[in-house]
Design a protein around this motif. Structure first.
Motif, PDB file in Angstrom:
ATOM      1  N   ILE A  13       0.864  -1.187   0.000  1.00  0.00           N
ATOM      2  CA  ILE A  13       0.000   0.000   0.000  1.00  0.00           C
ATOM      3  C   ILE A  13       0.897   1.233   0.000  1.00  0.00           C
ATOM      4  O   ILE A  13       1.588   1.509   0.980  1.00  0.00           O
ATOM      5  N   HIS A  64      -1.886   5.460  -2.303  1.00  0.00           N
ATOM      6  CA  HIS A  64      -2.751   4.367  -2.748  1.00  0.00           C
ATOM      7  C   HIS A  64      -4.235   4.760  -2.707  1.00  0.00           C
ATOM      8  O   HIS A  64      -4.957   4.669  -3.715  1.00  0.00           O
ATOM      9  N   TYR A  65      -4.690   5.201  -1.546  1.00  0.00           N
ATOM     10  CA  TYR A  65      -6.120   5.451  -1.379  1.00  0.00           C
ATOM     11  C   TYR A  65      -6.575   6.726  -2.083  1.00  0.00           C
ATOM     12  O   TYR A  65      -7.732   6.809  -2.524  1.00  0.00           O
ATOM     13  N   ASN A 107      -8.934  10.595   9.187  1.00  0.00           N
ATOM     14  CA  ASN A 107      -9.240   9.434   8.361  1.00  0.00           C
ATOM     15  C   ASN A 107      -8.060   8.464   8.412  1.00  0.00           C
ATOM     16  O   ASN A 107      -6.930   8.859   8.689  1.00  0.00           O
ATOM     17  N   GLN A 108      -8.326   7.217   8.136  1.00  0.00           N
ATOM     18  CA  GLN A 108      -7.319   6.166   8.257  1.00  0.00           C
ATOM     19  C   GLN A 108      -6.665   5.818   6.918  1.00  0.00           C
ATOM     20  O   GLN A 108      -5.902   4.869   6.835  1.00  0.00           O
ATOM     21  N   GLN A 109      -6.976   6.562   5.867  1.00  0.00           N
ATOM     22  CA  GLN A 109      -6.489   6.206   4.530  1.00  0.00           C
ATOM     23  C   GLN A 109      -5.532   7.240   3.946  1.00  0.00           C
ATOM     24  O   GLN A 109      -5.272   7.234   2.754  1.00  0.00           O
ATOM     25  N   ASN A 110      -5.007   8.127   4.782  1.00  0.00           N
ATOM     26  CA  ASN A 110      -4.052   9.128   4.329  1.00  0.00           C
ATOM     27  C   ASN A 110      -4.621  10.000   3.211  1.00  0.00           C
ATOM     28  O   ASN A 110      -3.916  10.362   2.272  1.00  0.00           O
TER      29      ASN A 110
END
Length: 487
Positions: free
Chosen positions: A42, A46-47, A328-331
């Motif tokens: 990841i 990525h996100y 948030n946890q997805q950067n």
């Protein structure tokens, strides 16, 4: 005589077809092995990139597509998100995108090898191709990006296609002019830093054709006009959603430049003011350990001033969504309104220029270091300290050792050709390779150190090195060969 014969046999083996196919097989196996090992990695982006594609599927260019209100993106040009969207539209997902990128990476290498064939000393030789594949084999950091959600491999493929068209289709052909303009447009939308290269391409074309008076100024103008036209859709999107006719994103450049100034004085520091960057902990230190806290404080004071000046521009929408964006946890990076973003970018650039004027000597030293680090993967001291076994330490230093050895060989061999004014085979392939390498190195100098930004042109550095080493080997063999005996 015996030494000359041994050198001749060794060079014949190095230039042989059997070695070529063995190296092709080895590089293929290494690529697949690295891709499998990194297939579920990841990346830091990525996100955000996958979020763009999901947003586009819903008619919103933003990775905050799931919010009740549309928050238009301010951060990236849409090239790579559109690639991911295409994969999704064809029924694929993240896994399919990774597989497609591995295929594009292999195609990129195939294009470079095909061009390398034109640089051989003679039609029976495989020397340049073999040298290229030998150099590629240990540089597994290139294959690393093949299966990771980053745009580098897509950019590498587009550049390879661009170079093939530039070198294979005749200068003066309209199909070449149009194809180069369109390909340059695709590259620009994926990596906007490419914006100036078409101008350099025209300089190379002029140099290639001026003796024949074959350079077409009309086609040169057409290339630039068509290239400019490819920027219009995104520029108009910016105008519609942000009120500014701009072919690049509203933010990013000044922020990466600011990190480039401060990062080497804050080793290991994790900033929370912009994108949550983790500063590198480099082998070479630009600051005394006792001075680091002071520089961290100065960095944050600079941000305090910028934030205070931008605060009046915060909208009710910003205040509603920013707490969620920052937690948030997805950067996913927070996206602000247009006026706030543009003002922050102006203030960041103003602060950058003031910093450079205040400390030009320090800035010059960091740019010289960046010039090397763009091509040499760094050893992070925190990772070295955390590595507790010999194998773990090898994993930390291997990319640095290989990329450094490659870089030194490139400097030595390419420098030998340039200083000695040696004639190389495939002259225009050689010069376009060097143009890509030098261009990507120079345009990234003002910004934070990111060696991955030069990944798209690393194959061209290896090709230029292979051409130079081949010229040196054949020259040395000619000098050591015994003179022919008259019959």
């Amino acid at each position: 005589m015996a030494t000359s014969l041994k050198q001749g046999r060794w060079l014949a083996w190095l230039a042989g077809a059997r070695l070529f196919w063995a190296l092709v097989a080895l590089n293929f196996l290494v690529t697949i092995a690295v891709a499998v090992a990194t297939f579920h990695t990841i990346s830091g982006d990525h996100y955000t990139y996958l979020g763009y594609a999901d947003g586009l599927l819903q008619g919103r260019y933003t990775y905050w597509y799931f919010l009740p209100e549309y928050v238009p993106d301010t951060f990236r040009n849409p090239g790579y998100p559109l690639f991911l969207l295409l994969v999704k539209a064809l029924g694929g997902g993240e896994i399919a995108a990774r597989v497609v990128q591995v295929v594009l990476y292999l195609l990129t290498l195939g294009i470079v090898v095909k061009l390398a064939a034109r640089c051989e000393p003679d039609s029976r030789s495989w020397l340049v191709r073999n040298l290229f594949l030998v150099l590629l084999l240990p540089n597994i950091q290139l294959a690393y990006f093949a299966a990771v959600i980053f745009p580098e491999v897509l950019v590498a493929f587009l550049i390879a296609t661009y170079a093939y068209v530039a070198l294979s289709w005749p200068v003066g052909a309209w199909k070449r002019t149009i194809a180069l303009a369109l390909l340059a447009g695709l590259i620009f939308q994926t990596r906007p830093i490419f914006i100036l290269f078409p101008g350099l391409q025209l300089v190379l074309d002029f140099w290639q054709t001026w003796r024949k008076a074959a350079f077409s100024w009309l086609q040169a103008a057409a290339l630039l006009v068509i290239f400019g036209a490819t920027m219009l859709p995104y520029a108009l999107w910016n105008y519609r959603h942000h009120g500014v006719l701009k072919p690049t994103s509203l933010e990013g450049g000044a922020g990466v430049m600011q990190i480039g100034f401060w990062a080497l004085r804050m080793p290991g520091y994790h900033e929370t003011r912009y994108w949550g960057n983790q500063m590198g902990d480099e082998i070479i230190s630009f600051v005394e350990p006792t001075a680091v806290p002071g520089y961290i404080a100065a960095f944050n004071q600079e941000w305090d001033s910028i934030d205070a000046q931008c605060a009046p521009l915060l909208t009710e929408r910003d205040k509603r969504y920013l707490p969620q964006m920052k937690d948030n946890q997805q950067n996913l990076f927070p996206t602000y309104n247009s006026a706030y973003t543009q003002q922050r970018e102006k203030l960041l650039m103003k602060a950058n220029l003031a910093n450079i004027r205040r400390e030009p000597g320090y800035y010059l030293k960091t740019r010289l270091y960046t010039l090397i680090r763009l091509w040499v993967t760094g050893v992070q001291m925190n990772a070295w300290r955390e590595a507790t076994t010999p194998f773990a330490k090898l994993k930390v230093v291997y990319p640095a050792l290989v990329s450094a050895a490659t870089f030194v060989l490139a400097l030595g061999s390419i420098g030998w050709v340039l200083v000695r004014r040696r004639v190389v085979n495939g002259t225009f392939i050689w010069w376009l390779s060097l143009a890509l390498v030098v261009y990507f190195g120079l345009v990234h100098l003002p910004f934070a150190i990111q060696a991955r930004y030069t990944v798209p042109v690393r194959p061209w550095l290896l090709l230029a090195t292979a051409i130079a080493v081949a010229a040196w080997l054949t020259r040395r063999h000619e000098l050591s060969a015994p003179p022919a005996v008259a019959k």
